[in-house]
Design an enzyme around this catalytic site. Structure first.
Site, PDB file in Angstrom:
ATOM      1  N   TYR A  54       1.079  -0.848  -0.216  1.00  0.00           N
ATOM      2  CA  TYR A  54      -0.072   0.169   0.225  1.00  0.00           C
ATOM      3  C   TYR A  54       0.740   1.452   0.046  1.00  0.00           C
ATOM      4  O   TYR A  54       2.002   1.900   1.072  1.00  0.00           O
ATOM      5  CB  TYR A  54      -1.090  -0.329   0.930  1.00  0.00           C
ATOM      6  CG  TYR A  54      -2.105   1.678   1.687  1.00  0.00           C
ATOM      7  CD1 TYR A  54      -2.417   1.783   0.469  1.00  0.00           C
ATOM      8  CD2 TYR A  54      -1.106   2.216   2.190  1.00  0.00           C
ATOM      9  CE1 TYR A  54      -3.062   2.579   0.216  1.00  0.00           C
ATOM     10  CE2 TYR A  54      -1.759   3.424   2.597  1.00  0.00           C
ATOM     11  CZ  TYR A  54      -2.810   3.550   1.690  1.00  0.00           C
ATOM     12  OH  TYR A  54      -3.844   5.069   1.608  1.00  0.00           O
ATOM     13  N   HIS A  84      -2.860  17.023  -3.366  1.00  0.00           N
ATOM     14  CA  HIS A  84      -3.164  16.379  -1.979  1.00  0.00           C
ATOM     15  C   HIS A  84      -3.008  17.880  -1.554  1.00  0.00           C
ATOM     16  O   HIS A  84      -3.409  18.524  -0.575  1.00  0.00           O
ATOM     17  CB  HIS A  84      -2.800  16.184  -0.914  1.00  0.00           C
ATOM     18  CG  HIS A  84      -3.492  14.470  -1.414  1.00  0.00           C
ATOM     19  ND1 HIS A  84      -3.571  13.991  -2.721  1.00  0.00           N
ATOM     20  CD2 HIS A  84      -3.301  13.495  -0.301  1.00  0.00           C
ATOM     21  CE1 HIS A  84      -3.686  12.773  -2.345  1.00  0.00           C
ATOM     22  NE2 HIS A  84      -4.271  12.567  -1.319  1.00  0.00           N
ATOM     23  N   ASN A 196       1.675  11.796   5.195  1.00  0.00           N
ATOM     24  CA  ASN A 196       1.016  11.144   6.463  1.00  0.00           C
ATOM     25  C   ASN A 196       1.582  11.735   7.740  1.00  0.00           C
ATOM     26  O   ASN A 196       2.571  11.405   7.467  1.00  0.00           O
ATOM     27  CB  ASN A 196       1.201   9.672   6.095  1.00  0.00           C
ATOM     28  CG  ASN A 196      -0.351   9.307   5.568  1.00  0.00           C
ATOM     29  OD1 ASN A 196      -0.686   7.936   6.083  1.00  0.00           O
ATOM     30  ND2 ASN A 196      -1.598   9.569   4.977  1.00  0.00           N
ATOM     31  N   TYR A 278     -16.796  34.094  44.028  1.00  0.00           N
ATOM     32  CA  TYR A 278     -16.539  32.692  43.572  1.00  0.00           C
ATOM     33  C   TYR A 278     -14.327  33.156  42.612  1.00  0.00           C
ATOM     34  O   TYR A 278     -13.939  32.301  43.076  1.00  0.00           O
ATOM     35  CB  TYR A 278     -16.587  32.151  42.972  1.00  0.00           C
ATOM     36  CG  TYR A 278     -18.034  31.868  43.503  1.00  0.00           C
ATOM     37  CD1 TYR A 278     -18.036  31.861  45.094  1.00  0.00           C
ATOM     38  CD2 TYR A 278     -18.550  30.898  43.431  1.00  0.00           C
ATOM     39  CE1 TYR A 278     -18.454  30.986  45.856  1.00  0.00           C
ATOM     40  CE2 TYR A 278     -19.919  30.190  43.920  1.00  0.00           C
ATOM     41  CZ  TYR A 278     -19.685  29.262  44.865  1.00  0.00           C
ATOM     42  OH  TYR A 278     -20.792  29.374  45.747  1.00  0.00           O
ATOM     43  N   ARG A 281     -11.877  34.265  45.520  1.00  0.00           N
ATOM     44  CA  ARG A 281     -11.291  33.307  46.309  1.00  0.00           C
ATOM     45  C   ARG A 281     -11.485  31.192  45.700  1.00  0.00           C
ATOM     46  O   ARG A 281     -11.091  31.115  46.593  1.00  0.00           O
ATOM     47  CB  ARG A 281     -13.073  32.980  47.109  1.00  0.00           C
ATOM     48  CG  ARG A 281     -13.017  31.881  47.937  1.00  0.00           C
ATOM     49  CD  ARG A 281     -14.388  32.475  48.927  1.00  0.00           C
ATOM     50  NE  ARG A 281     -15.495  32.057  48.959  1.00  0.00           N
ATOM     51  CZ  ARG A 281     -17.450  32.376  48.476  1.00  0.00           C
ATOM     52  NH1 ARG A 281     -16.911  30.844  49.134  1.00  0.00           N
ATOM     53  NH2 ARG A 281     -17.958  33.150  48.451  1.00  0.00           N
ATOM     54  N   PHE A 327      -0.929   7.879  11.509  1.00  0.00           N
ATOM     55  CA  PHE A 327      -1.519   8.960  11.262  1.00  0.00           C
ATOM     56  C   PHE A 327      -2.885   9.519  12.053  1.00  0.00           C
ATOM     57  O   PHE A 327      -3.470  10.683  11.711  1.00  0.00           O
ATOM     58  CB  PHE A 327      -1.797   9.095   9.661  1.00  0.00           C
ATOM     59  CG  PHE A 327      -2.891   8.514   9.487  1.00  0.00           C
ATOM     60  CD1 PHE A 327      -3.891   7.759  10.035  1.00  0.00           C
ATOM     61  CD2 PHE A 327      -2.882   7.359   8.547  1.00  0.00           C
ATOM     62  CE1 PHE A 327      -4.826   6.953   9.121  1.00  0.00           C
ATOM     63  CE2 PHE A 327      -3.233   5.609   8.252  1.00  0.00           C
ATOM     64  CZ  PHE A 327      -4.884   5.571   8.388  1.00  0.00           C
ATOM     65  N   GLU A 411     -11.846   6.079   4.452  1.00  0.00           N
ATOM     66  CA  GLU A 411     -11.255   6.843   5.432  1.00  0.00           C
ATOM     67  C   GLU A 411     -13.236   7.231   5.958  1.00  0.00           C
ATOM     68  O   GLU A 411     -13.212   8.634   6.437  1.00  0.00           O
ATOM     69  CB  GLU A 411     -10.590   7.708   5.405  1.00  0.00           C
ATOM     70  CG  GLU A 411      -9.349   7.288   4.104  1.00  0.00           C
ATOM     71  CD  GLU A 411      -8.718   8.522   3.927  1.00  0.00           C
ATOM     72  OE1 GLU A 411      -7.988   9.344   3.566  1.00  0.00           O
ATOM     73  OE2 GLU A 411      -7.417   8.152   3.091  1.00  0.00           O
TER      74      GLU A 411
END
Length: 496
Positions: A54, A84, A196, A278, A281, A327, A411
Site C-alpha cells: 500500500y 493533495h 501522512n 468566587y 476565592r 496518522f 477513510e
C-alpha cells in the site's frame, strides 16, 4: 547553536528553546543511519515482495487496490503531492510552519518511513534558512494525517508551491534557484511519508502549549494583583484548605498566590468583608484545574512529537511493512479540545474579576476613574473581555466529536484534529487578550490603594507595566493600551 535530531526524547521545553534561541537543526549520526537503513530495506523489499504494498506500489485511499507500474512510482509520489495541496483560508503563521518542518523531520528520523536521506536534509535546510512554505489553515481532516497542509509544506521540495523567503512570498522555484538547489526526485513511498502524519496538528498543539505555559503563570500573577487591588482575603489560599482536597494544580495555585502576595501591605490590612466572590476565592480550584489539564495535555503532545506517524510503517529489522493508522489524530484531537476548555476557563474567570474590580465596590470608584459620569473610564474594556470570552466558549465545542467519511468510505472515521488545533490556538490568543485587559484594570485599581503597597513581585510587575501603559485620569482612547498590555505579556515574564 545546533540541535541534533536523534532518538533522545524531545520535550516542549526543548522545542521552545530551539525556536526562541535560533538553533539550527542537523541529523545525528544514528538518525542518519536509521533513515538510510530503512530506505535500503524498502528498495530491496520492492524487488522481491511479490505482492502489492500500500502506498508504495499502489494508489492511495480507496484506490489502494490499484497497482502502479514500477516506472511510474516516482510520478505517483509527485502526483500525490500536487493533488493533495488543496488548502484554503488564512495562511498558517510562519512560526508554526517552521515548527511543522522540524516535527516532520523528527518523525521521519526514526527510520520507519522509508524516505531518502536527502529529503529529510532538505527539510532541515529549509528550517535553517528560514524558507517557510505557504500553508493554509483549512483542509485537513486529521486522518489520514494532515494531508493537505503537509502537501503545501512539502511542495517546495519538488520545486512547486510558494514560500516566504527574505521577507517575501515567492514561487518555490525562485527560492531553489537562489539557493542553488535541484528539485528532489521522490522515490517510492516518499510522498506518502511526507503527507501522512500529524505535524500540522502537533505544531499548532505544541506552539499553543508553549504560550499556554506562559499565560498559565501570568494568570496567577494577574489574579493575585486583582485580588490585592480588590482588597481580597488570603485565608482561602492557606495550605490546610487544599491539603484536604489535594489536586496538584489546586495546591500549586494556592501556593503561588501566597508567595506572590507575601508581604503585601494591602493584604495585611483588617478586612470588613468576611468573604470574596468566587472569581477571587476559588482561583486555586479554577486555575488549578486548568493546570492539571495543561500537565496532561503536555504529556500527550510530547508523546506525539516523539512518534512516527505516517503510513505504512516500515520495520526493517523485523522485515515488516504494515499498513495501519498512526496518522490518526484522535489522541491529540481530544487533548487539544480539552486544553481549549482549560484555557477558556482562565479567560472566563479573569473577565469576572475585571467585572468586580470596576463595580464600585470596596472603596474603588465606579469604572476606576475619579469622576465617573463625566468619564466612562474602564467600562468598555470589560465589554471587550466579555465579547472575547463568549467567542472562546463557542470555540470550545469539541471538534473531535465530529467525523465525516472521505475517500469513498475507505477513510470512514476521522479525528478533525486539525480543527481542534486551530481552534485551540485562537482560544489561547483570546485568553492572552483577556488577561491583558485584567492587568490593565488591576494596575489601575491598585493605584487607588495608595499609599499602601502590594507585595514585592506585584510592585515589580506594576512598575514595569507602568513604563508602557499609564494611569488613566480621564477618558482617553483605550485600544492602544490594550494592545500595549498584550505586548507586555508577550515580552515579559514574572519572576518565578
Amino acid at each position: 547553536m545546533i540541535h541534533y535530531i536523534s532518538s533522545d526524547r524531545l520535550t516542549i521545553a526543548k522545542v521552545e528553546e530551539i525556536l526562541t534561541k535560533g538553533y539550527r537543526l542537523a541529523l545525528s549520526d544514528d538518525a542518519r543511519q536509521r533513515i538510510i537503513h530503512c530506505r535500503e530495506y524498502l528498495d530491496e523489499k520492492m524487488e522481491n515482495a511479490g505482492r502489492p504494498i500500500y502506498g508504495v506500489t499502489t494508489g492511495f485511499g480507496s484506490l489502494c487496490n490499484i497497482s502502479v507500474d514500477k516506472e511510474d512510482l516516482s510520478q505517483l509520489q509527485k502526483n500525490l503531492m500536487m493533488s493533495h495541496a488543496c488548502g484554503t483560508g488564512a495562511r498558517v503563521p510562519s512560526e508554526i510552519v517552521k515548527l511543522m518542518l522540524f516535527l516532520k523531520a523528527q518523525s521521519l528520523s526514526y527510520g520507519h518511513s522509508g524516505v531518502q536521506l536527502v529529503t529529510v536534509e532538505r527539510l532541515l535546510d529549509m528550517f535553517n534558512n528560514n524558507i517557510i512554505p505557504v500553508v493554509y489553515e483549512q483542509g485537513s481532516l486529521g486522518a489520514s494525517g494532515d494531508l493537505s497542509p503537509l502537501a503545501h509544506m512539502c511542495l517546495p521540495l519538488i520545486g512547486l508551491g510558494h514560500a516566504e523567503f527574505e521577507g517575501e512570498v515567492v514561487e518555490s522555484a525562485t527560492v531553489m534557484e537562489k539557493m542553488g538547489w535541484e528539485p528532489i526526485k521522490l522515490c517510492s513511498k516518499e510522498g506518502l511519508a511526507l503527507l501522512n502524519g500529524t505535524q500540522f496538528m502537533s505544531a499548532y498543539g505544541v506552539y499553543s502549549m508553549i504560550n499556554t505555559l506562559r499565560l498559565n503563570l501570568w494568570a496567577d500573577y494577574i489574579g493575585a494583583m486583582s485580588l490585592d487591588a480588590f482588597d481580597g482575603r488570603l485565608e482561602p489560599f492557606e495550605h490546610n484548605v487544599h491539603a484536604i482536597r489535594p489536586h496538584n494544580g489546586q495546591i500549586e495555585t494556592a501556593r503561588n498566590i501566597r508567595e506572590i502576595l507575601a508581604g503585601s501591605e494591602i493584604a495585611q490590612q483588617p478586612k470588613k468583608h468576611v468573604q470574596d466572590p468566587y472569581s477571587f476565592r476559588c482561583m486555586p480550584q479554577v486555575h488549578g484545574a486548568s493546570k492539571d489539564t495543561i500537565a496532561y495535555v503536555a504529556g500527550v503532545l510530547e508523546t506525539e512529537i516523539n512518534s512516527a506517524t505516517d503510513n505504512p510503517t516500515v520495520f526493517p529489522d523485523t522485515d515488516e511493512i504494515i499498513s495501519a493508522g498512526n496518522f490518526h489524530g484522535q489522541p491529540i484531537a481530544l487533548a487539544m479540545d480539552f486544553l481549549a476548555i482549560a484555557m477558556a476557563e482562565l479567560g472566563n474567570i479573569s473577565e469576572r474579576r475585571i467585572y468586580r474590580i470596576i463595580s464600585g465596590a470596596r472603596n474603588l470608584p465606579n469604572f476606576l476613574v475619579a469622576k465617573p459620569g463625566l468619564n466612562s473610564g474602564f467600562m468598555i474594556p470589560q465589554y471587550t473581555a466579555a465579547s472575547i470570552v463568549s467567542q472562546s466558549k463557542g470555540l470550545c465545542w469539541p471538534a473531535s466529536c465530529d467525523s465525516i467519511p472521505s475517500s469513498q468510505g475507505q477513510e470512514d472515521h476521522v479525528s478533525m484534529g486539525s480543527n481542534a488545533a486551530t481552534k485551540l490556538w485562537k482560544v489561547v490568543q483570546n485568553t492572552e487578550r483577556i488577561l491583558a485587559i485584567e492587568l490593565m484594570n488591576a494596575a489601575q485599581a491598585l493605584e487607588f490603594r495608595r499609599p499602601l503597597h502590594s507585595s514585592k513581585p506585584i510592585e515589580e510587575i506594576f512598575t514595569a507595566y507602568r513604563a508602557v501603559v499609564p494611569f488613566v485620569d480621564n477618558d482617553t482612547v483605550m485600544y492602544p493600551h490594550i494592545a500595549a498590555s498584550v505586548k507586555f505579556l508577550n515580552e515579559h515574564e514574572p519572576h518565578r
